[in-house]
Design an enzyme around this catalytic site. Structure first.
Site, PDB file in Angstrom:
ATOM      1  N   GLN A  56       0.809  -1.225   0.000  1.00  0.00           N
ATOM      2  CA  GLN A  56       0.000   0.000   0.000  1.00  0.00           C
ATOM      3  C   GLN A  56       0.841   1.274   0.000  1.00  0.00           C
ATOM      4  O   GLN A  56       0.348   2.334  -0.368  1.00  0.00           O
ATOM      5  CB  GLN A  56      -0.949  -0.006   1.204  1.00  0.00           C
ATOM      6  CG  GLN A  56      -1.997  -1.109   1.107  1.00  0.00           C
ATOM      7  CD  GLN A  56      -2.972  -1.084   2.267  1.00  0.00           C
ATOM      8  OE1 GLN A  56      -2.704  -1.663   3.322  1.00  0.00           O
ATOM      9  NE2 GLN A  56      -4.100  -0.423   2.088  1.00  0.00           N
ATOM     10  N   ASN A 202      -1.958 -10.722   8.509  1.00  0.00           N
ATOM     11  CA  ASN A 202      -2.962  -9.684   8.643  1.00  0.00           C
ATOM     12  C   ASN A 202      -4.264 -10.157   8.017  1.00  0.00           C
ATOM     13  O   ASN A 202      -4.324 -10.425   6.816  1.00  0.00           O
ATOM     14  CB  ASN A 202      -2.514  -8.403   7.924  1.00  0.00           C
ATOM     15  CG  ASN A 202      -3.566  -7.313   8.029  1.00  0.00           C
ATOM     16  OD1 ASN A 202      -3.786  -6.772   9.104  1.00  0.00           O
ATOM     17  ND2 ASN A 202      -4.251  -7.010   6.919  1.00  0.00           N
ATOM     18  N   GLU A 203      -5.301 -10.295   8.841  1.00  0.00           N
ATOM     19  CA  GLU A 203      -6.664 -10.537   8.366  1.00  0.00           C
ATOM     20  C   GLU A 203      -6.835 -11.755   7.455  1.00  0.00           C
ATOM     21  O   GLU A 203      -7.126 -11.621   6.267  1.00  0.00           O
ATOM     22  CB  GLU A 203      -7.207  -9.285   7.674  1.00  0.00           C
ATOM     23  CG  GLU A 203      -7.171  -8.053   8.558  1.00  0.00           C
ATOM     24  CD  GLU A 203      -7.935  -6.873   7.963  1.00  0.00           C
ATOM     25  OE1 GLU A 203      -8.349  -6.957   6.796  1.00  0.00           O
ATOM     26  OE2 GLU A 203      -8.123  -5.887   8.674  1.00  0.00           O
ATOM     27  N   ASN A 345      -8.234  -6.063  14.235  1.00  0.00           N
ATOM     28  CA  ASN A 345      -8.547  -4.951  13.331  1.00  0.00           C
ATOM     29  C   ASN A 345     -10.058  -4.766  13.323  1.00  0.00           C
ATOM     30  O   ASN A 345     -10.800  -5.722  13.050  1.00  0.00           O
ATOM     31  CB  ASN A 345      -8.090  -5.251  11.902  1.00  0.00           C
ATOM     32  CG  ASN A 345      -6.587  -5.210  11.746  1.00  0.00           C
ATOM     33  OD1 ASN A 345      -5.864  -4.954  12.705  1.00  0.00           O
ATOM     34  ND2 ASN A 345      -6.113  -5.456  10.548  1.00  0.00           N
ATOM     35  N   TYR A 347     -13.347  -1.935  12.333  1.00  0.00           N
ATOM     36  CA  TYR A 347     -13.771  -0.676  11.709  1.00  0.00           C
ATOM     37  C   TYR A 347     -15.240  -0.350  11.913  1.00  0.00           C
ATOM     38  O   TYR A 347     -15.605   0.795  12.063  1.00  0.00           O
ATOM     39  CB  TYR A 347     -13.487  -0.725  10.194  1.00  0.00           C
ATOM     40  CG  TYR A 347     -12.008  -0.658   9.851  1.00  0.00           C
ATOM     41  CD1 TYR A 347     -11.391   0.550   9.584  1.00  0.00           C
ATOM     42  CD2 TYR A 347     -11.234  -1.803   9.824  1.00  0.00           C
ATOM     43  CE1 TYR A 347     -10.038   0.628   9.282  1.00  0.00           C
ATOM     44  CE2 TYR A 347      -9.874  -1.745   9.527  1.00  0.00           C
ATOM     45  CZ  TYR A 347      -9.280  -0.519   9.259  1.00  0.00           C
ATOM     46  OH  TYR A 347      -7.941  -0.451   8.974  1.00  0.00           O
ATOM     47  N   TRP A 460      -5.139   3.283  11.798  1.00  0.00           N
ATOM     48  CA  TRP A 460      -4.956   3.036  10.366  1.00  0.00           C
ATOM     49  C   TRP A 460      -5.503   4.238   9.625  1.00  0.00           C
ATOM     50  O   TRP A 460      -6.679   4.471   9.678  1.00  0.00           O
ATOM     51  CB  TRP A 460      -5.698   1.767   9.902  1.00  0.00           C
ATOM     52  CG  TRP A 460      -5.450   1.538   8.445  1.00  0.00           C
ATOM     53  CD1 TRP A 460      -6.153   2.051   7.389  1.00  0.00           C
ATOM     54  CD2 TRP A 460      -4.360   0.786   7.881  1.00  0.00           C
ATOM     55  NE1 TRP A 460      -5.590   1.675   6.209  1.00  0.00           N
ATOM     56  CE2 TRP A 460      -4.484   0.898   6.480  1.00  0.00           C
ATOM     57  CE3 TRP A 460      -3.299   0.052   8.414  1.00  0.00           C
ATOM     58  CZ2 TRP A 460      -3.583   0.284   5.602  1.00  0.00           C
ATOM     59  CZ3 TRP A 460      -2.423  -0.556   7.541  1.00  0.00           C
ATOM     60  CH2 TRP A 460      -2.569  -0.442   6.151  1.00  0.00           C
ATOM     61  N   GLU A 467      -5.564   1.886  -1.541  1.00  0.00           N
ATOM     62  CA  GLU A 467      -6.617   1.208  -0.785  1.00  0.00           C
ATOM     63  C   GLU A 467      -7.163   0.019  -1.603  1.00  0.00           C
ATOM     64  O   GLU A 467      -8.331  -0.043  -1.954  1.00  0.00           O
ATOM     65  CB  GLU A 467      -7.695   2.221  -0.387  1.00  0.00           C
ATOM     66  CG  GLU A 467      -8.902   1.710   0.377  1.00  0.00           C
ATOM     67  CD  GLU A 467      -8.599   0.806   1.591  1.00  0.00           C
ATOM     68  OE1 GLU A 467      -7.501   0.884   2.167  1.00  0.00           O
ATOM     69  OE2 GLU A 467      -9.477  -0.006   1.921  1.00  0.00           O
ATOM     70  N   TRP A 468      -6.295  -0.905  -1.913  1.00  0.00           N
ATOM     71  CA  TRP A 468      -6.647  -2.162  -2.572  1.00  0.00           C
ATOM     72  C   TRP A 468      -7.568  -1.950  -3.785  1.00  0.00           C
ATOM     73  O   TRP A 468      -7.259  -1.089  -4.609  1.00  0.00           O
ATOM     74  CB  TRP A 468      -7.238  -3.131  -1.538  1.00  0.00           C
ATOM     75  CG  TRP A 468      -6.298  -3.290  -0.360  1.00  0.00           C
ATOM     76  CD1 TRP A 468      -6.497  -2.863   0.924  1.00  0.00           C
ATOM     77  CD2 TRP A 468      -4.968  -3.856  -0.360  1.00  0.00           C
ATOM     78  NE1 TRP A 468      -5.396  -3.146   1.713  1.00  0.00           N
ATOM     79  CE2 TRP A 468      -4.442  -3.754   0.958  1.00  0.00           C
ATOM     80  CE3 TRP A 468      -4.174  -4.459  -1.335  1.00  0.00           C
ATOM     81  CZ2 TRP A 468      -3.175  -4.214   1.305  1.00  0.00           C
ATOM     82  CZ3 TRP A 468      -2.907  -4.923  -0.985  1.00  0.00           C
ATOM     83  CH2 TRP A 468      -2.424  -4.806   0.310  1.00  0.00           C
TER      84      TRP A 468
HETATM   85  C1  BGC Z   1      -6.527  -3.745   5.916  1.00  0.00           C
HETATM   86  C2  BGC Z   1      -5.856  -2.517   5.361  1.00  0.00           C
HETATM   87  C3  BGC Z   1      -6.895  -1.650   4.679  1.00  0.00           C
HETATM   88  C4  BGC Z   1      -7.914  -1.220   5.717  1.00  0.00           C
HETATM   89  C5  BGC Z   1      -9.004  -0.308   5.181  1.00  0.00           C
HETATM   90  C6  BGC Z   1      -7.840  -3.477   6.591  1.00  0.00           C
HETATM   91  O1  BGC Z   1      -8.712  -4.481   6.271  1.00  0.00           O
HETATM   92  O2  BGC Z   1      -5.657  -4.467   6.736  1.00  0.00           O
HETATM   93  O3  BGC Z   1      -4.852  -2.920   4.483  1.00  0.00           O
HETATM   94  O4  BGC Z   1      -6.348  -0.557   4.028  1.00  0.00           O
HETATM   95  O5  BGC Z   1      -8.539  -2.358   6.234  1.00  0.00           O
HETATM   96  O6  BGC Z   1      -9.762  -0.950   4.219  1.00  0.00           O
END
Ligand code: BGC
Length: 541
Positions: A56, A202-203, A345, A347, A460, A467-468
């Protein structure tokens, strides 16, 4: 006689009542007990951090002998990422890493979470291909951090698998655990003298479901009913094998910690008075977070509810064996307890209800296997990403759910939390400031009120980045990056200052105390004036 004290007390009470309770999102959430702001401090040894990942931010996708990753391939195909964006240059951190370190330092952080690019270190994925330039780059970054009193928190795998290994089956290959263990061993050898905090993956959920299930992330495969389970199986074995290697060979001399980072929304029963809603919420969390956490943090095996449902459905779908693979007893023993901490993680939050009927239909799908219907409430504040609504109280509930499900003592590190805005040049990012303030406040409540063992928090992200599948259309950064400028300048947003203030205060200084002190000052001045100019008889009834 009415003493001037009456006025002083009245003034103070007015001040305090006027500002309490305080809500960060008064316009949306207003449950008095749940949402009122909590003043106080985090434990003294709380670890404040910010994060990025290699693909990223680094760019330099083909510098020197670097191998290609699955994300290089996927992005170069041109059709999977918004606007055909790629990580070829990204934030150019391969060249600008020293600038990044200063940004971290300016925010007063003592930790930085970043990931190693496997194909930059081992171009063909295996130690026989070790790259001198890969080694030089990460040594330089790690040393620069330590020179600035910032401790590296290193993720071994944040989605950029060497393409050479994907060509041999990637996570679907039974050799995957060994490949990963060999790569990790090389990293422990090279960097373990200075890196004391390791995250294996990660995830995993995203790797399996978006990469090998829906195909919207690299490597872009479609196997939502079956491949997702095989990928996860090999990943868990790779994690466990690597933990055991660190434990037996490196821990004594390097004295670090190693764990895994799992992602999860919180799942809130739509109606807590309906038992089937409550059960559906637990089931959903077990099918998501528990898929990985149950084997590692509990008993070496998948949650019973996953095993039962997937076996029953597989039989109804005409399959000879369950789509969910089985661990041997030996593997279960190897997997169980492979953690020093729980990386989380988080959100956002969803509502859920039970789907009423067990879905036995073909074709099979991971999404149908749990028999839960879930959605996001449209009144929850939206952000730059369609999947992310702001629901601060969810992180506290998730933290307590993890504590209740896996055990009181497990140290939890929030290894990512943050919010996006659309691609706008906005430095006064009020939504991000509010998001961090309210989510971090909920973590403080989890620690102080619920007694959950949260040891650290990671924002983050340090800066806007690739952003993928959304490319550069969504920005998660505390720092604004101008991607149209070849120099990739970084500028702090308002949220960077707000986060730095929380870190400097190690929490939230009481607004009541500040306001109260102000009131006292006003009141005592008033009192002095009264004493000086008004005869005491004025106060007689
Ligand atoms: C990921 C990050 C990503 C972020 C926001 C997470 O799932 O580890 O790489 O940028 O979420 O989408």
């Amino acid at each position: 006689m009415k003493s001037p004290l009456v006025f002083v007390i009245a003034a103070m009470v007015t001040c305090i009542v006027a500002q309490d309770p305080y809500y960060v999102w008064p316009d949306v959430f207003n449950d008095e007990e749940r949402d009122a702001f909590y003043y106080g401090q985090f434990p003294d040894d709380f670890k404040w951090s910010t994060a990025t990942s290699s693909y990223q931010i680094e760019g330099a996708w083909d510098v020197e002998d670097k191998g290609e990753s699955v994300w290089d391939t996927f992005a170069h195909e041109g059709t999977h990422v918004a606007n055909g964006d790629t990580g070829d240059v990204a934030c150019d951190s391969y060249n600008l890493y020293a600038t990044d370190v200063q940004l971290i330092k300016n925010m007063g952080l003592s930790y930085y979470r970043f990931s190693l690019s496997w194909p930059r270190i081992l171009p063909n994925g295996r130690p026989d291909s070790a790259s001198a330039d890969g080694l030089r780059y990460y040594n330089a970054l790690i040393n620069e951090l330590l020179d600035n009193d910032i401790n590296p928190q290193v993720t071994l795998y944040h989605w950029d698998l060497p393409q050479a290994l994907e060509d041999e089956g990637g996570f679907l290959s039974d050799d995957f655990p060994q490949w990963f263990n060999d790569y990790a061993t090389y990293c422990f050898e090279q960097f373990g003298d200075r890196v004391k905090f390791w995250i294996t993956f990660n995830e995993p959920w995203i790797i399996a479901v978006l990469g090998y299930g829906d195909g919207v992330f690299a490597p872009g495969l479609n196997g939502i009913g079956d491949k997702v389970y095989n990928v996860s199986h090999n990943l868990i074995l790779g994690h466990a094998m690597t933990y055991r290697t660190y434990d037996s060979t490196y821990r004594a001399s390097q004295m670090g910690e190693i764990g895994i980072t799992l992602n999860s929304d919180f799942v809130e029963p739509y109606d807590r008075s309906i038992p089937s809603d409550v059960e559906a919420a637990s089931r959903s969390l077990r099918f998501g977070l528990g898929w990985y956490a149950n084997p590692i943090f509990k008993n070496g095996d998948y949650p019973d509810i996953m095993k039962e449902k997937i076996a029953r459905k597989s039989a109804a779908q005409g399959l000879a064996s369950s789509r969910l693979p089985e661990f041997t007893e030996e593997e279960k023993n190897m997997i169980k307890g492979t953690y020093d901490f729980f990386g989380l993680n988080h959100y956002t939050t969803v509502y859920c209800v039970d789907s009423d009927q067990e879905d036995l239909s073909n074709p099979p799908s991971y999404y149908k296997d749990g028999d839960v219907n879930q959605w996001k409430d449209s009144s929850w504040p939206s952000t730059g990403s369609s999947w992310l609504h702001v629901v601060p109280w969810g992180i506290r509930r998730l933290a307590t759910w993890i504590r209740d499900e896996y055990g009181q003592d497990i140290p939890i590190y929030v290894t990512e939390n943050g919010v996006s805005t659309k691609d706008v040049a906005e430095l006064n990012d009020e939504i991000r400031t509010k998001y961090y303030t309210s989510y971090i406040n909920e973590i403080l409540k989890a620690i102080r009120i619920d007694n959950v063992n949260v040891k650290g928090y990671t924002a983050w992200s340090l800066m806007d980045n690739f952003e993928w599948a959304a490319g550069y259309t969504e920005r998660f950064g505390l720092h604004y990056v101008d991607f149209s400028d070849p120099e990739r300048p970084r500028t702090p947003k308002a949220s960077a200052n707000a986060y730095a203030q929380i870190v400097a205060d190690n929490g939230f200084n009481s607004g009541s105390t500040v306001t109260g002190a102000l009131c006292l000052l006003v009141a005592s001045t008033l009192l002095a004036l009264i004493n000086a100019f008004v005869p005491s008889t004025c106060f007689e009834f």
